[in-house]
Design a protein around this motif. Structure first.
Motif, PDB file in Angstrom:
ATOM      1  N   LEU A  73       1.038  -1.259  -0.119  1.00 62.98           N
ATOM      2  CA  LEU A  73      -0.072  -0.078   0.235  1.00 62.98           C
ATOM      3  C   LEU A  73       0.856   1.110   0.100  1.00 62.98           C
ATOM      4  O   LEU A  73       2.039   1.423   0.712  1.00 62.98           O
ATOM      5  CB  LEU A  73      -0.795   0.159   1.232  1.00 62.98           C
ATOM      6  CG  LEU A  73      -1.764   1.112   1.412  1.00 62.98           C
ATOM      7  CD1 LEU A  73      -2.857   1.042   0.338  1.00 62.98           C
ATOM      8  CD2 LEU A  73      -2.772   0.649   2.749  1.00 62.98           C
ATOM      9  N   SER A 130      -4.037  -7.115   8.128  1.00 62.28           N
ATOM     10  CA  SER A 130      -3.446  -6.776   9.800  1.00 62.28           C
ATOM     11  C   SER A 130      -4.240  -7.748  10.815  1.00 62.28           C
ATOM     12  O   SER A 130      -5.462  -8.072  10.516  1.00 62.28           O
ATOM     13  CB  SER A 130      -3.649  -5.308   9.852  1.00 62.28           C
ATOM     14  OG  SER A 130      -4.414  -4.954  11.032  1.00 62.28           O
ATOM     15  N   ASP A 150       7.221 -12.045   7.778  1.00 59.65           N
ATOM     16  CA  ASP A 150       8.394 -11.630   8.750  1.00 59.65           C
ATOM     17  C   ASP A 150       8.522 -12.802   9.865  1.00 59.65           C
ATOM     18  O   ASP A 150       8.741 -12.651  11.108  1.00 59.65           O
ATOM     19  CB  ASP A 150       7.655 -10.681   9.573  1.00 59.65           C
ATOM     20  CG  ASP A 150       7.304  -9.357   8.877  1.00 59.65           C
ATOM     21  OD1 ASP A 150       7.872  -9.453   7.623  1.00 59.65           O
ATOM     22  OD2 ASP A 150       6.762  -8.445   9.419  1.00 59.65           O
ATOM     23  N   GLN A 155      13.308 -10.288   6.462  1.00 59.61           N
ATOM     24  CA  GLN A 155      14.348  -9.737   5.750  1.00 59.61           C
ATOM     25  C   GLN A 155      15.461  -9.496   6.818  1.00 59.61           C
ATOM     26  O   GLN A 155      16.728  -9.073   6.228  1.00 59.61           O
ATOM     27  CB  GLN A 155      14.222  -8.455   5.132  1.00 59.61           C
ATOM     28  CG  GLN A 155      12.989  -7.398   5.489  1.00 59.61           C
ATOM     29  CD  GLN A 155      12.848  -6.515   4.482  1.00 59.61           C
ATOM     30  OE1 GLN A 155      13.565  -5.566   4.244  1.00 59.61           O
ATOM     31  NE2 GLN A 155      11.665  -6.357   4.248  1.00 59.61           N
ATOM     32  N   GLU A 172      18.983  -8.415  -1.544  1.00 57.34           N
ATOM     33  CA  GLU A 172      19.414  -7.119  -2.380  1.00 57.34           C
ATOM     34  C   GLU A 172      20.616  -7.435  -3.152  1.00 57.34           C
ATOM     35  O   GLU A 172      20.951  -6.456  -3.816  1.00 57.34           O
ATOM     36  CB  GLU A 172      19.752  -5.886  -1.322  1.00 57.34           C
ATOM     37  CG  GLU A 172      18.260  -5.464  -0.457  1.00 57.34           C
ATOM     38  CD  GLU A 172      18.791  -4.336   0.288  1.00 57.34           C
ATOM     39  OE1 GLU A 172      19.918  -3.863   0.499  1.00 57.34           O
ATOM     40  OE2 GLU A 172      17.815  -3.677   0.931  1.00 57.34           O
TER      41      GLU A 172
HETATM   42  P1  C2E Z   1       6.047  -6.398   4.649  1.00 52.64           P
HETATM   43  O1  C2E Z   1       4.758  -6.981   4.239  1.00 52.64           O
HETATM   44  O2  C2E Z   1       7.124  -7.358   5.288  1.00 52.64           O
HETATM   45  O3  C2E Z   1       6.695  -6.045   3.064  1.00 52.64           O
HETATM   46  C1  C2E Z   1       7.947  -5.814   2.957  1.00 52.64           C
HETATM   47  C2  C2E Z   1       8.630  -4.451   2.759  1.00 52.64           C
HETATM   48  O4  C2E Z   1      10.038  -4.627   2.528  1.00 52.64           O
HETATM   49  C3  C2E Z   1       8.085  -3.443   1.944  1.00 52.64           C
HETATM   50  O5  C2E Z   1       7.924  -2.302   2.658  1.00 52.64           O
HETATM   51  C4  C2E Z   1       8.967  -3.326   0.863  1.00 52.64           C
HETATM   52  O6  C2E Z   1       9.262  -2.440  -0.062  1.00 52.64           O
HETATM   53  C5  C2E Z   1      10.336  -3.676   1.447  1.00 52.64           C
HETATM   54  N1  C2E Z   1      11.290  -4.336   0.762  1.00 52.64           N
HETATM   55  C6  C2E Z   1      11.246  -5.202  -0.225  1.00 52.64           C
HETATM   56  N2  C2E Z   1      12.192  -5.654  -0.670  1.00 52.64           N
HETATM   57  C7  C2E Z   1      13.308  -5.189   0.029  1.00 52.64           C
HETATM   58  C8  C2E Z   1      14.793  -5.298  -0.172  1.00 52.64           C
HETATM   59  O7  C2E Z   1      15.429  -5.686  -0.601  1.00 52.64           O
HETATM   60  N3  C2E Z   1      15.233  -4.471   0.979  1.00 52.64           N
HETATM   61  C9  C2E Z   1      14.597  -3.552   1.623  1.00 52.64           C
HETATM   62  N4  C2E Z   1      15.541  -2.896   2.853  1.00 52.64           N
HETATM   63  N5  C2E Z   1      13.157  -3.342   1.775  1.00 52.64           N
HETATM   64  C10 C2E Z   1      12.563  -4.066   0.884  1.00 52.64           C
HETATM   65  P2  C2E Z   1       6.988  -1.354   2.621  1.00 52.64           P
HETATM   66  O8  C2E Z   1       6.051  -1.252   1.370  1.00 52.64           O
HETATM   67  O9  C2E Z   1       7.213  -0.058   3.314  1.00 52.64           O
HETATM   68  O10 C2E Z   1       5.813  -1.822   3.633  1.00 52.64           O
HETATM   69  C11 C2E Z   1       6.116  -2.038   4.901  1.00 52.64           C
HETATM   70  C12 C2E Z   1       5.109  -2.896   5.820  1.00 52.64           C
HETATM   71  O11 C2E Z   1       3.743  -2.292   5.707  1.00 52.64           O
HETATM   72  C13 C2E Z   1       4.947  -4.291   5.240  1.00 52.64           C
HETATM   73  O12 C2E Z   1       6.099  -5.078   5.429  1.00 52.64           O
HETATM   74  C14 C2E Z   1       3.431  -4.235   5.706  1.00 52.64           C
HETATM   75  O13 C2E Z   1       3.698  -5.115   7.167  1.00 52.64           O
HETATM   76  C15 C2E Z   1       2.977  -3.065   5.806  1.00 52.64           C
HETATM   77  N6  C2E Z   1       2.147  -2.979   4.649  1.00 52.64           N
HETATM   78  C16 C2E Z   1       2.220  -2.603   3.426  1.00 52.64           C
HETATM   79  N7  C2E Z   1       0.936  -2.679   2.787  1.00 52.64           N
HETATM   80  C17 C2E Z   1       0.107  -2.962   3.556  1.00 52.64           C
HETATM   81  C18 C2E Z   1      -1.265  -3.328   3.543  1.00 52.64           C
HETATM   82  O14 C2E Z   1      -1.846  -3.032   2.336  1.00 52.64           O
HETATM   83  N8  C2E Z   1      -1.921  -3.744   4.680  1.00 52.64           N
HETATM   84  C19 C2E Z   1      -1.184  -3.883   5.713  1.00 52.64           C
HETATM   85  N9  C2E Z   1      -1.925  -4.284   6.928  1.00 52.64           N
HETATM   86  N10 C2E Z   1       0.213  -3.732   5.775  1.00 52.64           N
HETATM   87  C20 C2E Z   1       0.626  -3.314   4.781  1.00 52.64           C
END
Ligand code: C2E
Ligand code: MG
Ligand code: MG
Ligand code: MG
Length: 280
Positions: free
Chosen positions: A62, A120, A181, A204, A240
């Motif tokens: 999102l 969530s 996670d 990660q 990465e």
């Molecule tokens: P998540 O579900 O564990 O998503 C993975 C996060 O790691 C994503 O961050 C993604 O952009 C990032 N990521 C992917 N590959 C790499 C990489 O190689 N290196 C690094 N450093 N990061 C990487 P994002 O998009 O900022 O999302 C963060 C968290 O927010 C997500 O972790 C998830 O827990 C939550 N989230 C995102 N979208 C939604 C949603 O639609 N609903 C809910 N409930 N939570 C969401």
């Protein structure tokens, strides 16, 4: 805010409010209108075969862009959405949009297996998720096997009986379940037996320092081996570097996700990625 009126009370409250609380309030007010104002969108990150880079799944992530606040990262607004229950309407919006987009990808013939949507814990507790998911699948015409729900270990900790029933109903619909996670949330592995989980996604934090950190390598290896013996799918997140890719190939890890392959990208960019990688 300050109920008793008069400038005095108002000034008192303004002083008491920390800058952080004001920010939070501003953000909450804006978030309440985010759906109606079309400020939400989804990015997609491919989940690939580590060797070929071919996308097998995609994860919906999102994004929120507000004209005043700019681009707000999920790590800031998701906790707020959870604290205010706004995650319920927002989560429904995400599910619907992800299913619509996936339906389009399938219709266009892209050989993707599933779209993963982050759920969530409040959605599991507070809304009838099986009913909601069933309705959205019908409305969008997406077959259930193309939808995967990502939950975290913490979901499995609260009210286990209720959660179990809910997850069983979701499985009965035909969707799959991934623990996101993995390895960060809960010390007991007994829930792997108890809950109808299909896939583990290695957090990660265990991938980041491979190959420099021996302990992280050992943990990643152990999780991959455990998933294999429990006949669960496995995804390594946060890949990465080329060295991390080699490590995962050596360990025969089924799938990988990370910036090495692609960042999360808007739908149109995803189409380019799919076309590039899938035709070679
Ligand atoms: P998540 O579900 O564990 O998503 C993975 C996060 O790691 C994503 O961050 C993604 O952009 C990032 N990521 C992917 N590959 C790499 C990489 O190689 N290196 C690094 N450093 N990061 C990487 P994002 O998009 O900022 O999302 C963060 C968290 O927010 C997500 O972790 C998830 O827990 C939550 N989230 C995102 N979208 C939604 C949603 O639609 N609903 C809910 N409930 N939570 C969401
Ligand atoms: Mg996720
Ligand atoms: Mg994750
Ligand atoms: Mg996370």
């Amino acid at each position: 805010l300050a109920k008793g009126d008069g400038r005095f009370t108002f000034r008192f409250y303004t002083r008491e409010l920390t800058a952080a609380a004001t920010d939070r309030l501003q953000m909450e007010t804006a978030l309440r209108k985010a759906i109606d104002n079309n400020e939400l969108s989804l990015n997609y990150q491919p989940i690939v075969d580590p060797d070929s880079g071919q996308a097998q799944h995609i994860e919906a992530l999102l994004r929120w862009h507000n004209p005043y606040l700019g681009q707000v990262p999920p790590d800031r607004f998701i906790p707020l959405a959870e604290a205010t229950s706004l995650i319920l309407p927002i989560g429904e919006w995400v599910l619907k949009k992800a299913c619509q987009d996936m339906r389009q990808l399938i219709d266009e013939g892209h050989p993707l297996k599933r779209v993963s949507v982050n759920i969530s814990s409040l959605q599991v507790q507070r809304c009838d998720l099986p009913v909601l998911v069933g309705r959205i699948l019908r409305e969008t015409g997406l077959s259930p096997e193309h939808l995967d729900l990502e939950i975290t270990e913490t979901v499995l900790m609260d009210e286990p009986d209720k959660v179990l029933e809910s997850l069983n109903q979701l499985k009965a619909l035909g969707v799959t379940l991934t623990v996101d996670d993995f390895g960060t949330g809960y010390s007991s592995l007994s829930y792997l037996k108890r809950f109808p989980i299909d896939t583990l996604k290695i957090d990660q934090s265990f991938v980041r320092d491979i190959p420099h950190d021996q302990d992280d390598e050992a943990i990643a290896k152990a999780i991959i081996a455990m998933a294999r013996s429990l006949r669960l799918g496995i995804i390594a997140e946060g890949v990465e570097t080329q060295q991390q890719r080699s490590f995962l190939m050596q360990e025969d890890c089924e799938r990988a996700q990370g910036y090495f392959y692609s960042r999360p990208v808007p739908f149109t960019k995803l189409l380019e990625y799919l076309t590039d990688k899938q035709t070679v």
